[in-house]
Write a protein that holds these residues in place. Structure first.
Motif, short mmCIF file in Angstrom:
data_model
loop_
_atom_site.label_atom_id
_atom_site.label_comp_id
_atom_site.label_asym_id
_atom_site.label_seq_id
_atom_site.Cartn_x
_atom_site.Cartn_y
_atom_site.Cartn_z
N SER A 197 -30.37 28.02 37.78
CA SER A 197 -31.09 28.16 39.04
C SER A 197 -30.76 29.48 39.72
N SER A 198 -31.73 30.04 40.39
CA SER A 198 -31.52 31.29 41.12
C SER A 198 -30.95 31.04 42.52
N ASP A 199 -30.99 29.79 42.97
CA ASP A 199 -30.56 29.46 44.32
C ASP A 199 -29.27 28.65 44.40
N LEU A 200 -28.91 28.00 43.30
CA LEU A 200 -27.75 27.11 43.30
C LEU A 200 -26.67 27.63 42.38
N GLU A 201 -25.45 27.14 42.57
CA GLU A 201 -24.37 27.54 41.68
C GLU A 201 -23.37 26.40 41.52
N SER A 218 -23.48 23.87 45.08
CA SER A 218 -24.02 24.17 46.41
C SER A 218 -25.01 25.32 46.30
N PRO A 219 -25.75 25.61 47.36
CA PRO A 219 -26.52 26.85 47.39
C PRO A 219 -25.58 28.04 47.23
N LYS A 220 -26.07 29.08 46.62
CA LYS A 220 -25.24 30.26 46.41
C LYS A 220 -24.78 30.84 47.74
N ASN A 276 -21.77 29.87 49.15
CA ASN A 276 -20.88 28.94 49.85
C ASN A 276 -19.52 29.61 50.06
N GLN A 294 -23.25 20.45 48.96
CA GLN A 294 -24.51 19.72 48.81
C GLN A 294 -24.41 18.65 47.73
#
Length: 222
Positions: free
Chosen positions: A20-24, A69-71, A73, A93
């Motif tokens: 994902s480009s938004d999560l890590e 979480s979203p990147k 954090n 999250q």
């Protein structure tokens, strides 16, 4: 869902979030299987010697952690441990934190968290009979400790083992729907361990008075 299938699906979630480009992924660890001696002792002490899928999970792995979480954090580089949320009011999250058997099934571990020396001995009906409040609380075993103020616990009953939500910093046990281990595994895979979705699916005033929810019924609550 079978325990083995759960781990396969968990790997798929990790790959999905990683791409994902938004999560890590902040932390991911699957422990080695627990010794048979510890599992057998736990069965004798808490489950009247009966086999059950929750304990068989520990023959596959002795707990695991997935935190995402979203990147960006700010807690991305902190030190993670199974009891992280006992001492730190951090929020993520997504958390799946299935505790090692020797931690979860150690009643002394939960003193001053789930049960307290001065808990009332008021008697009322809970799930499978009339029990004193302080007895009920000592029977609750957090197995998925995913937040500073919430966890999922197993309640070993006479014939079945129920999974329920502990709220209000793990002291409120009677405002939760019930489910079973296999359905819970399906649920956390579908939700990827999103913390808020556990609350949304399980929170219900005196929810334990309702029949246990299966996987499809839990999804209807989302």
């Amino acid at each position: 869902m079978k325990n083995e299938t759960f781990l396969e699906n968990l790997d798929m979630i990790v790959k999905e979030i990683t791409s994902s480009s938004d999560l890590e992924i902040l932390y991911f660890k699957v422990n080695k299987p627990a010794p048979n001696s510890i599992i057998d002792l736990t069965r004798e002490r808490f489950f009247s010697g009966n086999n059950n899928s929750l304990l068989e999970f520990y023959r596959i792995c002795n707990g695991l952690q997935l935190i995402w979480s979203p990147k960006g954090n700010p807690n991305a580089n902190m030190n993670f441990s199974p009891l992280l949320f006992l001492n730190r009011a951090v929020k993520f999250q997504g958390v799946i934190n299935l505790l090692p058997v020797e931690i979860a099934f150690n009643p002394a571990q939960w003193k001053d968290t789930v049960w307290f020396e001065d808990d009332s001995d008021r008697i009322f009906y809970f799930i499978d009979g009339e029990w004193a409040n302080n007895v009920i609380k000592k029977k609750l075993i957090p197995v998925d400790y995913f937040s500073v103020d919430m966890s999922m616990a197993v309640y070993p009953a006479a014939n079945k083992n129920y999974i329920l939500l502990l709220q209000d910093y793990h002291i409120n046990y009677d405002d939760s729907y019930l489910t079973f281990w296999e359905d819970y595994l399906d649920f956390i895979i579908l939700t990827k361990g999103e913390v808020k979705k556990r609350y949304k699916a399980f929170n219900k005033l005196s929810g334990f008075k309702n029949p246990p929810l299966n996987y499809n019924q839990l999804l209807e609550n989302l």
